[in-house]
Design a protein around this motif. Sequence first.
Motif: not given
Length: 296
Positions: A262-273
């Motif tokens: 999901s776009p939300r999951t992708a965004n969460k991964h980016l936040e961790q990056v």
Amino acid sequence: MSKPINNVVLVVDDSPESLGMLNVALNTAGYTALVALNGLQALSIAEKVEPDIVLMDAIMPELDGFETCKRFKHLFPSIPVIFMTGLTDSEDVVKGFEAGGVDYVTKPISTDEVLARIKAHLNTAKLALSAQSALDHAGKNVFCIDNNGQLAWATPHVYQLIEEIYPNQDSPWTQLESILQDWIKQGDLAPLALDNTTPVVQVMYERKQDELHLIRLAKAKIQRTAKDLQQALPITKREAEVLYWLAQAKTNWEISQILEMSPRTANKHLEQVFKKLEVDNRTAAAAIAIRILEGS
């Protein structure tokens, strides 16, 4: 820190009034002006401080502008010379171009016109130098062979690279000759990878030149992946995959579609990056990834 020198304009004119007017106009426009009252003085000055462009009066005593220009272009062939002249006959204009001039302005001088011509020709000269630099760089690993694969000529960089590829052979070109001969005879001329090279060195066909073949050696780019990002950075496998596609200029929605999340999951991964890389935006994170992906 020393202040960088502005573009240097050498003004050659036996008229103090013209020199004074042009000196003021050039300095006001941000150029560094050098002045000479005659051709010999101009040549002497240029040997000490090489100008970027020259304004040359056509008619001067002893050594006129045409002869001065010929001598100047012999010493500095790439520096543009603009003639300043009251002579408007086509014969004199042609004479100026034959002497090596790139342009001319007529007297009485319009400083605005002179400044516009200077700007245009400086830009052209810089582009020409950039092009020459690019050609020099591109030609570093170029050589020519005949239809039998025999070497006709090569740049010093090619000799050095071949010796590195075949370090323990007295005649490395002998082995390469048979490889190139077979490659030429095959006809498809797709890039040919040489064995035992790290990174891989490819033989690239450029064009046929008379009865010779122009060839270039190039190091093949390593195709890096998300795994390289994971190995180089303190991030997880999934975060590395998200970062990889971010470096390919993909949006969160595009990343989510590619990685089936999901776009939300992708965004969460980016936040961790961002947190792990200690950056606060997509551009900074992508820049770090690109340096790794494009590294040798």
